[in-house]
Scaffold this motif. Structure first.
Motif, mmCIF file in Angstrom:
data_model
loop_
_atom_site.group_PDB
_atom_site.id
_atom_site.type_symbol
_atom_site.label_atom_id
_atom_site.label_comp_id
_atom_site.label_asym_id
_atom_site.label_seq_id
_atom_site.Cartn_x
_atom_site.Cartn_y
_atom_site.Cartn_z
ATOM 1 N N GLU A 253 16.939 -4.155 -10.784
ATOM 2 C CA GLU A 253 16.952 -5.052 -9.624
ATOM 3 C C GLU A 253 15.568 -5.183 -8.997
ATOM 4 O O GLU A 253 15.434 -5.342 -7.782
ATOM 5 N N GLU A 255 13.051 -7.538 -8.458
ATOM 6 C CA GLU A 255 12.978 -9.001 -8.515
ATOM 7 C C GLU A 255 11.611 -9.500 -8.995
ATOM 8 O O GLU A 255 11.526 -10.479 -9.730
ATOM 9 N N ILE A 298 20.908 -10.278 -13.846
ATOM 10 C CA ILE A 298 21.119 -9.040 -13.097
ATOM 11 C C ILE A 298 22.612 -8.864 -12.845
ATOM 12 O O ILE A 298 23.254 -9.740 -12.267
ATOM 13 N N ALA A 300 25.696 -6.544 -11.126
ATOM 14 C CA ALA A 300 25.980 -5.517 -10.122
ATOM 15 C C ALA A 300 26.850 -4.406 -10.690
ATOM 16 O O ALA A 300 26.993 -3.348 -10.075
ATOM 17 N N ARG A 305 25.185 -2.995 -16.671
ATOM 18 C CA ARG A 305 23.734 -2.811 -16.587
ATOM 19 C C ARG A 305 23.251 -1.747 -17.574
ATOM 20 O O ARG A 305 22.234 -1.930 -18.254
#
Length: 324
Positions: A253, A255, A298, A300, A305
């Protein structure tokens, strides 16, 4: 802490904040009292920093002594051990306590109290005891980042211990700091091969749990672009490996690292770069993601992940082993 008197409240806040330039690593005490009535602020009174003495955990200890387990808002108190700190030179030897060692715990207590010099002494004791590497990691960061305590030689030694260790939580971060030192020539002779090795561990290779440092993936991409690192024999492979690094950082995460990956993908698509075709061809062999562009999605969901991280690690290793 908030005290009420009818419709008037007195809220006192105190703690430590990071310093500003030229020493952002300093810990500066602060305190202020906010007085409000019926929800409207009447005054905000700052404390003089030189009048503040931080006695860490004193309130917590007193609340525990009277049997309190929660604050008035229902939040449970932390359960860590409160240490009466002594100088490291007269402290007891390190022992295992609740899956950590007591020297590391004393270092954490000293750091909470704002005494980083005492914290460092206990972290060094922890590192020397070789019970765990957490003390080495904390010592390495202080030696690297704090202007008053800076010692690049000891920073490197401490970070190497953690990067080479099996602590999957802190190991990747130690590898990141170590790789950054070699990338920038901070405290060591600049060595991009060493930087590549350390940052590859930070981003992909440190542990089988695939716990990573997203910022380490950013630095790994920088190294790959600059050095055409070991096994990187063509511009195609440079861009491909850098993209995989940024995509791995994106799973953390991070960015800005995601944006680096997206920009690289757009440039490659604009000129029909061969590495994108290779990525689309290979990606499905190692996991559920079916296209190169989807690697920058991405999720959650932790399991999704982690599966993507394993897929990216396989692609990275394959690209190193068989550059095209």
């Amino acid at each position: 802490m908030t005290f009420a008197n009818g419709d008037t409240t007195y809220r006192f806040e105190t703690g430590l904040r990071n310093g500003a330039q030229p020493d952002p690593s300093a810990l500066l005490p602060f305190g202020h009292l906010t007085i409000s009535r019926s929800g409207s602020e009447l005054a905000r009174l700052p404390c003089r920093p030189d009048t503040i003495e931080r006695a860490h955990d004193r309130l917590l200890a007193r609340m525990r002594d009277i049997g309190r387990e929660r604050a008035s808002d229902g939040v449970g108190f932390p359960n860590y051990t409160i240490h009466d700190l002594a100088a490291a030179s007269v402290s007891a030897p390190c022992e295992v306590e609740n899956n950590v060692d007591t020297c590391w715990s004393r270092g954490v207590s000293a750091a909470r109290g704002g005494d980083l010099k005492a914290a460092l002494e206990h972290y060094d004791m922890s590192c020397a005891a070789r019970i765990m590497t957490a003390g080495c990691y904390e010592a390495g960061k202080l030696y690297l980042q704090n202007r008053q305590l800076r010692d690049y030689v000891r920073a490197r030694q401490s970070l190497v211990r953690t990067c080479d260790g099996d602590d999957s939580g802190q190991g990747p971060y130690a590898c990141k700091y170590l790789g950054w030192m070699y990338l920038t020539g901070t405290g060591v002779e600049r060595d991009l091969t060493q930087a590549f090795v350390a940052l590859s561990k930070a981003c992909f290779l440190h542990n089988d749990a695939i716990l990573i440092d997203g910022e380490g993936c950013h630095f790994l991409g920088q190294v790959i672009f600059e050095t055409r690192a070991p096994s990187v024999r063509s511009e195609t492979n440079v861009d491909y490996l850098a993209f995989l690094s940024f995509a791995q950082g994106c799973t953390d995460e991070a960015e800005t690292v995601c944006d680096e990956g997206r920009a690289l993908l757009r440039r490659g698509q604009a000129r029909a770069a061969p590495w994108i075709k290779r990525c689309d061809r290979d990606v499905g062999r190692y996991g559920d993601i079916g296209s190169c562009a989807e690697l920058l999605t991405i999720s959650a969901d932790y399991d999704v992940r982690q599966a993507m991280r394993r897929q990216l690690k396989s692609l990275f290793n394959q690209a190193l082993a068989a550059p095209e």
